[in-house]
Scaffold this motif. Structure first.
Motif, short mmCIF file in Angstrom:
data_model
loop_
_atom_site.label_atom_id
_atom_site.label_comp_id
_atom_site.label_asym_id
_atom_site.label_seq_id
_atom_site.Cartn_x
_atom_site.Cartn_y
_atom_site.Cartn_z
N SER A 161 0.84 -1.20 0.00
CA SER A 161 0.00 0.00 0.00
C SER A 161 0.87 1.25 0.00
O SER A 161 0.54 2.25 -0.65
CB SER A 161 -0.95 0.00 1.18
OG SER A 161 -0.27 0.16 2.40
N TYR B 232 1.99 1.75 -3.51
CA TYR B 232 0.90 2.30 -4.31
C TYR B 232 0.74 3.80 -4.04
O TYR B 232 0.62 4.60 -4.98
CB TYR B 232 -0.41 1.57 -4.00
CG TYR B 232 -1.60 2.16 -4.70
CD1 TYR B 232 -1.83 1.89 -6.04
CD2 TYR B 232 -2.49 3.01 -4.03
CE1 TYR B 232 -2.92 2.44 -6.70
CE2 TYR B 232 -3.57 3.55 -4.68
CZ TYR B 232 -3.78 3.26 -6.01
OH TYR B 232 -4.85 3.82 -6.67
N PHE B 233 0.74 4.19 -2.76
CA PHE B 233 0.59 5.61 -2.42
C PHE B 233 1.77 6.42 -2.94
O PHE B 233 1.61 7.56 -3.37
CB PHE B 233 0.46 5.80 -0.91
CG PHE B 233 -0.80 5.21 -0.33
CD1 PHE B 233 -1.99 5.24 -1.04
CD2 PHE B 233 -0.79 4.65 0.93
CE1 PHE B 233 -3.16 4.72 -0.50
CE2 PHE B 233 -1.94 4.12 1.47
CZ PHE B 233 -3.13 4.16 0.75
N ALA C 89 3.45 5.84 -5.66
CA ALA C 89 3.35 5.98 -7.10
C ALA C 89 2.18 6.87 -7.52
O ALA C 89 2.27 7.58 -8.52
CB ALA C 89 3.19 4.60 -7.75
N LYS C 90 1.07 6.85 -6.78
CA LYS C 90 -0.15 7.52 -7.23
C LYS C 90 -0.41 8.88 -6.59
O LYS C 90 -1.08 9.70 -7.19
CB LYS C 90 -1.36 6.62 -6.96
CG LYS C 90 -1.34 5.33 -7.75
CD LYS C 90 -1.42 5.60 -9.24
CE LYS C 90 -1.36 4.29 -10.02
NZ LYS C 90 -1.38 4.49 -11.44
N ASP C 91 0.06 9.11 -5.39
CA ASP C 91 -0.22 10.39 -4.72
C ASP C 91 0.59 11.52 -5.31
O ASP C 91 1.78 11.36 -5.61
CB ASP C 91 0.06 10.29 -3.22
CG ASP C 91 -1.08 9.65 -2.46
OD1 ASP C 91 -2.13 9.41 -3.07
OD2 ASP C 91 -0.91 9.40 -1.26
N LYS C 92 -0.04 12.67 -5.44
CA LYS C 92 0.65 13.84 -5.96
C LYS C 92 1.06 14.81 -4.85
O LYS C 92 1.77 15.77 -5.10
CB LYS C 92 -0.27 14.59 -6.95
CG LYS C 92 -0.69 13.73 -8.12
CD LYS C 92 0.49 13.31 -8.96
CE LYS C 92 0.00 12.48 -10.14
NZ LYS C 92 1.05 11.74 -10.76
N ARG D 297 0.29 9.70 3.17
CA ARG D 297 -0.23 8.33 3.29
C ARG D 297 0.89 7.30 3.14
O ARG D 297 0.84 6.24 3.78
CB ARG D 297 -1.31 8.08 2.25
CG ARG D 297 -2.55 8.91 2.49
CD ARG D 297 -3.74 8.42 1.72
NE ARG D 297 -3.54 8.45 0.28
CZ ARG D 297 -4.44 8.01 -0.59
NH1 ARG D 297 -5.59 7.53 -0.17
NH2 ARG D 297 -4.20 8.06 -1.89
N THR D 298 1.91 7.61 2.37
CA THR D 298 3.05 6.70 2.25
C THR D 298 3.78 6.58 3.58
O THR D 298 4.11 5.48 4.02
CB THR D 298 4.03 7.22 1.17
OG1 THR D 298 3.33 7.36 -0.06
CG2 THR D 298 5.20 6.28 1.00
#
Length: 67
Positions: free
Chosen positions: A20, A23-24, A26-29, A34-35
């Motif tokens: 997770s 994922y955070f 790679a996807k969070d801007k 959250r990472t």
């Protein structure tokens, strides 16, 4: 037997938290809050599992290896 099941379940949760975080990442801007939270949870679970294993070994919940 229950000791082994708990260990495996905690390891799966640790791996899920690690993925997770990936994922955070790679996807969070944003700044990656959250990472950091996911990685903090993973570290906390890893330390808890390590302490749990030490306690289990001390109280002979984990059998000693034959030499």
């Amino acid at each position: 037997m229950i000791f082994k099941v708990v260990i495996v379940l905690v390891l799966f949760v640790i791996i899920a938290s690690l993925f997770s975080a990936l994922y955070f990442l790679a996807k969070d801007k944003d700044a990656g809050v959250r990472t950091v939270k996911a990685l903090t949870i993973r570290i906390g679970l890893s330390i808890t599992l390590f302490v749990f294993l030490l306690i289990g070994y001390y109280f002979n919940w984990i059998p000693h290896a034959a030499t």
